[in-house]
Design a protein around this motif. Structure first.
Motif, PDB file in Angstrom:
ATOM      1  N   ALA A 148     -33.970  18.676 -56.197  1.00 61.15           N
ATOM      2  CA  ALA A 148     -34.597  18.490 -54.886  1.00 61.15           C
ATOM      3  C   ALA A 148     -33.637  18.875 -53.761  1.00 61.15           C
ATOM      4  O   ALA A 148     -34.042  19.483 -52.756  1.00 61.15           O
ATOM      5  CB  ALA A 148     -35.050  17.051 -54.730  1.00 61.15           C
ATOM      6  N   LEU A 149     -32.349  18.530 -53.910  1.00 61.99           N
ATOM      7  CA  LEU A 149     -31.374  18.905 -52.893  1.00 61.99           C
ATOM      8  C   LEU A 149     -31.199  20.421 -52.859  1.00 61.99           C
ATOM      9  O   LEU A 149     -31.135  21.023 -51.781  1.00 61.99           O
ATOM     10  CB  LEU A 149     -30.035  18.225 -53.156  1.00 61.99           C
ATOM     11  N   ARG A 150     -31.148  21.050 -54.027  1.00 59.79           N
ATOM     12  CA  ARG A 150     -31.038  22.521 -54.062  1.00 59.79           C
ATOM     13  C   ARG A 150     -32.190  23.158 -53.284  1.00 59.79           C
ATOM     14  O   ARG A 150     -31.992  24.089 -52.492  1.00 59.79           O
ATOM     15  CB  ARG A 150     -31.061  23.020 -55.503  1.00 59.79           C
ATOM     16  N   ASN A 151     -33.406  22.676 -53.540  1.00 59.58           N
ATOM     17  CA  ASN A 151     -34.574  23.248 -52.870  1.00 59.58           C
ATOM     18  C   ASN A 151     -34.486  23.081 -51.360  1.00 59.58           C
ATOM     19  O   ASN A 151     -34.839  23.984 -50.596  1.00 59.58           O
ATOM     20  CB  ASN A 151     -35.857  22.604 -53.403  1.00 59.58           C
ATOM     21  N   ARG A 152     -34.025  21.905 -50.912  1.00 58.39           N
ATOM     22  CA  ARG A 152     -33.877  21.676 -49.481  1.00 58.39           C
ATOM     23  C   ARG A 152     -32.853  22.641 -48.876  1.00 58.39           C
ATOM     24  O   ARG A 152     -33.088  23.249 -47.824  1.00 58.39           O
ATOM     25  CB  ARG A 152     -33.479  20.226 -49.216  1.00 58.39           C
ATOM     26  N   LEU A 153     -31.720  22.786 -49.540  1.00 60.14           N
ATOM     27  CA  LEU A 153     -30.675  23.649 -49.004  1.00 60.14           C
ATOM     28  C   LEU A 153     -31.105  25.107 -48.979  1.00 60.14           C
ATOM     29  O   LEU A 153     -30.747  25.849 -48.058  1.00 60.14           O
ATOM     30  CB  LEU A 153     -29.384  23.473 -49.818  1.00 60.14           C
ATOM     31  N   ARG A 154     -31.873  25.526 -49.970  1.00 63.12           N
ATOM     32  CA  ARG A 154     -32.362  26.915 -49.988  1.00 63.12           C
ATOM     33  C   ARG A 154     -33.367  27.188 -48.876  1.00 63.12           C
ATOM     34  O   ARG A 154     -33.476  28.320 -48.395  1.00 63.12           O
ATOM     35  CB  ARG A 154     -32.993  27.221 -51.348  1.00 63.12           C
ATOM     36  N   SER A 155     -34.096  26.154 -48.462  1.00 58.84           N
ATOM     37  CA  SER A 155     -35.136  26.357 -47.451  1.00 58.84           C
ATOM     38  C   SER A 155     -34.652  26.081 -46.035  1.00 58.84           C
ATOM     39  O   SER A 155     -35.354  26.380 -45.069  1.00 58.84           O
ATOM     40  CB  SER A 155     -36.340  25.452 -47.749  1.00 58.84           C
ATOM     41  N   LEU A 156     -33.453  25.503 -45.891  1.00 54.67           N
ATOM     42  CA  LEU A 156     -32.924  25.142 -44.575  1.00 54.67           C
ATOM     43  C   LEU A 156     -32.381  26.379 -43.861  1.00 54.67           C
ATOM     44  O   LEU A 156     -31.638  27.182 -44.450  1.00 54.67           O
ATOM     45  CB  LEU A 156     -31.814  24.103 -44.745  1.00 54.67           C
ATOM     46  N   ARG A 157     -32.740  26.515 -42.594  1.00 54.90           N
ATOM     47  CA  ARG A 157     -32.216  27.584 -41.751  1.00 54.90           C
ATOM     48  C   ARG A 157     -31.697  26.977 -40.461  1.00 54.90           C
ATOM     49  O   ARG A 157     -32.367  26.150 -39.837  1.00 54.90           O
ATOM     50  CB  ARG A 157     -33.295  28.617 -41.420  1.00 54.90           C
ATOM     51  N   ILE A 158     -30.516  27.417 -40.058  1.00 59.68           N
ATOM     52  CA  ILE A 158     -29.931  26.994 -38.788  1.00 59.68           C
ATOM     53  C   ILE A 158     -29.652  28.255 -37.985  1.00 59.68           C
ATOM     54  O   ILE A 158     -28.862  29.102 -38.407  1.00 59.68           O
ATOM     55  CB  ILE A 158     -28.644  26.178 -39.003  1.00 59.68           C
ATOM     56  N   GLY A 159     -30.354  28.378 -36.860  1.00 64.08           N
ATOM     57  CA  GLY A 159     -30.242  29.613 -36.090  1.00 64.08           C
ATOM     58  C   GLY A 159     -30.719  30.821 -36.865  1.00 64.08           C
ATOM     59  O   GLY A 159     -30.214  31.927 -36.666  1.00 64.08           O
ATOM     60  N   GLY A 160     -31.680  30.608 -37.762  1.00 67.58           N
ATOM     61  CA  GLY A 160     -32.234  31.710 -38.543  1.00 67.58           C
ATOM     62  C   GLY A 160     -31.429  32.080 -39.771  1.00 67.58           C
ATOM     63  O   GLY A 160     -31.824  32.987 -40.510  1.00 67.58           O
ATOM     64  N   ARG A 161     -30.326  31.399 -40.014  1.00 70.26           N
ATOM     65  CA  ARG A 161     -29.458  31.750 -41.138  1.00 70.26           C
ATOM     66  C   ARG A 161     -29.443  30.644 -42.191  1.00 70.26           C
ATOM     67  O   ARG A 161     -29.560  29.468 -41.871  1.00 70.26           O
ATOM     68  CB  ARG A 161     -28.032  32.008 -40.653  1.00 70.26           C
ATOM     69  N   GLU A 162     -29.284  31.061 -43.450  1.00 70.87           N
ATOM     70  CA  GLU A 162     -29.171  30.096 -44.534  1.00 70.87           C
ATOM     71  C   GLU A 162     -27.887  29.280 -44.383  1.00 70.87           C
ATOM     72  O   GLU A 162     -26.880  29.770 -43.859  1.00 70.87           O
ATOM     73  CB  GLU A 162     -29.148  30.819 -45.886  1.00 70.87           C
ATOM     74  N   LEU A 163     -27.935  28.059 -44.853  1.00 71.22           N
ATOM     75  CA  LEU A 163     -26.741  27.218 -44.850  1.00 71.22           C
ATOM     76  C   LEU A 163     -25.786  27.695 -45.936  1.00 71.22           C
ATOM     77  O   LEU A 163     -26.203  28.043 -47.046  1.00 71.22           O
ATOM     78  CB  LEU A 163     -27.123  25.760 -45.103  1.00 71.22           C
ATOM     79  N   ASP A 164     -24.503  27.691 -45.617  1.00 69.97           N
ATOM     80  CA  ASP A 164     -23.477  28.026 -46.612  1.00 69.97           C
ATOM     81  C   ASP A 164     -23.213  26.780 -47.454  1.00 69.97           C
ATOM     82  O   ASP A 164     -22.760  25.748 -46.939  1.00 69.97           O
ATOM     83  CB  ASP A 164     -22.208  28.487 -45.901  1.00 69.97           C
ATOM     84  N   TRP A 165     -23.499  26.842 -48.749  1.00 74.95           N
ATOM     85  CA  TRP A 165     -23.275  25.703 -49.627  1.00 74.95           C
ATOM     86  C   TRP A 165     -22.925  26.207 -51.022  1.00 74.95           C
ATOM     87  O   TRP A 165     -23.162  27.358 -51.360  1.00 74.95           O
ATOM     88  CB  TRP A 165     -24.503  24.784 -49.684  1.00 74.95           C
ATOM     89  N   SER A 166     -22.327  25.324 -51.809  1.00 78.27           N
ATOM     90  CA  SER A 166     -21.950  25.706 -53.165  1.00 78.27           C
ATOM     91  C   SER A 166     -22.114  24.509 -54.083  1.00 78.27           C
ATOM     92  O   SER A 166     -22.106  23.356 -53.641  1.00 78.27           O
ATOM     93  CB  SER A 166     -20.501  26.208 -53.211  1.00 78.27           C
ATOM     94  N   GLU A 167     -22.255  24.794 -55.373  1.00 80.23           N
ATOM     95  CA  GLU A 167     -22.419  23.744 -56.371  1.00 80.23           C
ATOM     96  C   GLU A 167     -21.388  23.921 -57.470  1.00 80.23           C
ATOM     97  O   GLU A 167     -21.180  25.028 -57.973  1.00 80.23           O
ATOM     98  CB  GLU A 167     -23.830  23.791 -56.963  1.00 80.23           C
ATOM     99  N   GLU A 168     -20.743  22.828 -57.828  1.00 83.53           N
ATOM    100  CA  GLU A 168     -19.766  22.830 -58.903  1.00 83.53           C
ATOM    101  C   GLU A 168     -20.317  22.021 -60.079  1.00 83.53           C
ATOM    102  O   GLU A 168     -21.475  21.591 -60.065  1.00 83.53           O
ATOM    103  CB  GLU A 168     -18.440  22.238 -58.415  1.00 83.53           C
ATOM    104  N   ALA A 169     -19.502  21.826 -61.081  1.00 83.37           N
ATOM    105  CA  ALA A 169     -19.934  21.092 -62.276  1.00 83.37           C
ATOM    106  C   ALA A 169     -20.231  19.631 -61.946  1.00 83.37           C
ATOM    107  O   ALA A 169     -19.756  19.083 -60.945  1.00 83.37           O
ATOM    108  CB  ALA A 169     -18.852  21.179 -63.355  1.00 83.37           C
ATOM    109  N   HIS A 170     -21.044  19.016 -62.791  1.00 84.54           N
ATOM    110  CA  HIS A 170     -21.339  17.584 -62.730  1.00 84.54           C
ATOM    111  C   HIS A 170     -22.090  17.177 -61.469  1.00 84.54           C
ATOM    112  O   HIS A 170     -21.946  16.052 -60.981  1.00 84.54           O
ATOM    113  CB  HIS A 170     -20.058  16.757 -62.861  1.00 84.54           C
ATOM    114  N   GLY A 171     -22.886  18.091 -60.910  1.00 83.23           N
ATOM    115  CA  GLY A 171     -23.711  17.747 -59.767  1.00 83.23           C
ATOM    116  C   GLY A 171     -22.972  17.602 -58.460  1.00 83.23           C
ATOM    117  O   GLY A 171     -23.437  16.910 -57.543  1.00 83.23           O
TER     118      GLY A 171
END
Length: 466
Positions: free
Chosen positions: A350-373
């Motif tokens: 659910a968090l991944r989906n939110r981050l993929r759909s979030l736009r700030i000033g028309g741009r995707e948010l810079d985020w990353s995912e590591e092991a273990h959530g």
């Protein structure tokens, strides 16, 4: 084997030490540099350089491609298995070690009783320390760090301050430090802009206690971390060295430069006093002093910043995405980064989906995912980059998502920023041979082996150990 003292002067390059020495030829740093062997430490780390990546490289003797640490709050169990930090090796070999505020030491180790002292970093989840007598300081330290993450807070946690000050003299707090701190508070009333100097006083207070532990416990090795000069460089490089920038695009006026031009020198003056005390300690005990930075800084952004966007209410952010806030663990991070850990796969999705759909000033948010959530999110959008906030194309008010637009008190983000080249000095008070001042390059992966060699724990020889 003589004791070893490591002073971690975060992100300071030779440019800053040389500037300070030129302006202050009789200073403690000038005399120490003249009496020390010198190298340019160089980080071999790949990707984005940040202290939470480059200090593990120093501590563990391997680059980030091996230790895998890329964020505060990240699970370090893999790194601890493949490349433990130098102090783990030293303690396992029977050496007595003191650790004070080093990055990624946010929890006490299971064998903490084997350490002379151990004070976690300012991202620790609790005020636990070893010995427990230092806990009032750590509680006060954490409260001040969290209150002044971006702009310096004028408030003080009076209850925490009282508990600390009642015990502080027995722990090493000096009257001189108290006088300086009181002078700082008085100066803020006359010149409100000087309250930014409170950032340095967290390190000043901590250093008094570090020296107190150094003297009372006499460890075989001890290390202290300070970020106060790095903080001043980030903000005020442009005020100190305006000629480093393209004047066609330089956005700071003379009034801004005049207001903030003394801040880096003020921070360096604190470092000078710290190193004067450490040299006296080494001269008295025969200890070897290492002054280390895991990388450096140079001129970067020469334009003012008026506002930045931060995620302040993580619970509201994840609840709006349909997650139970209780399923999301906030992990340590340095503004404007926000780190969380999520064990439940559905909540993580659910968090991944939110981050993929979030736009700030028309741009995707810079985020990353590591092991273990483990998920790291980068906010801090400035001025025109803030723009409209949308989720799945629908406009949202920032406060609905736990976001807040902060007015930046000194109108600056990072006028200095990270480069791979830092410093390494070694001072041996017993050395009679001439010191090496050639400043040849040495990888930061060689510093941990060098410390262990000095302690007789490892037989390997580093390029900088002579």
């Amino acid at each position: 084997m003589p004791p070893v003292v490591v002073f971690e002067l975060n992100e300071v390059p030779w440019r800053i030490l040389d500037w300070w020495v030129a302006d202050n030829p009789e200073s403690a740093i000038a005399r120490l540099v003249d009496a020390s062997s010198q190298w340019t430490s160089t980080s071999p780390d790949e990707g984005h350089l940040s202290p939470w990546v480059t200090w593990p490289t120093v501590h563990r003797g391997v680059p980030n491609t091996v230790h895998g640490i890329g964020h505060f709050g990240q699970d370090t169990s893999f790194a601890d298995e493949v490349a433990p930090p130098w102090w783990t090796h030293a303690v396992a070999a029977g050496r007595r070690v003191g650790v004070f505020g080093l990055l990624h030491t946010n929890e006490l180790p299971d064998d903490v009783d084997r350490y002379s002292f151990y004070v976690p970093d300012t991202f620790a989840p609790s005020a636990e320390t070893h010995p427990a007598a230092l806990e009032p300081f750590q509680a006060f330290n954490l409260s001040m760090a969290r209150a002044s993450a971006r702009n310096v807070s004028t408030s003080i946690d009076l209850a925490a301050a009282r508990r600390f000050l009642l015990r502080a003299p027995r722990l090493g707090l000096r009257p001189e430090t108290v006088r300086r701190l009181l002078g700082q508070l008085v100066d803020e009333r006359r010149r409100p802009n000087t309250r930014v100097r409170r950032r340095s006083y967290q390190s000043v207070l901590a250093f008094d206690l570090f020296v107190g532990q150094l003297r009372s416990t006499t460890p075989d090795a001890a290390a202290f971390f300070t970020n106060h000069v790095a903080s001043a460089m980030h903000r005020y490089w442009a005020a100190t060295f305006p000629d480093d920038y393209d004047q066609a695009t330089f956005g700071f006026d003379d009034a801004w430069i005049a207001t903030w031009s003394g801040e880096l020198a003020e921070a360096m003056a604190h470092a000078d006093r710290m190193l004067a005390r450490l040299r006296r300690h080494c001269d008295a005990t025969g200890a070897i002093l290492l002054v280390v930075s895991s990388m450096g800084q140079q001129a970067a952004q020469g334009t003012p910043v008026g506002r930045q966007l931060y995620l302040r209410d993580v619970a509201a952010f994840v609840a709006d995405a349909g997650l139970d806030p209780a399923a999301v663990e906030r992990r340590p991070a340095m503004d404007p980064q926000v780190n969380v850990q999520i064990a439940d796969p559905a909540a993580l999705d659910a968090l991944r989906n939110r981050l993929r759909s979030l736009r700030i000033g028309g741009r995707e948010l810079d985020w990353s995912e590591e092991a273990h959530g483990f998920v790291s999110m980068e906010f801090g959008h400035a001025d025109d980059a803030i723009g409209e906030v949308t989720v799945e194309g629908a406009v949202r008010r920032p406060e609905q998502l736990g976001l807040e637009i902060i007015e930046i008190e000194d109108e600056v983000a990072s006028t200095g920023y990270h480069v791979p080249e830092g410093i390494l000095l070694t001072y041996d008070p017993t050395r009679s041979a001439p010191v090496d001042r050639t400043r040849s390059s040495v990888s930061t992966t060689e510093i941990a082996p060098m410390i262990l060699d000095r302690l007789g724990v490892s037989s390997g020889q580093s390029a900088a150990s002579s």
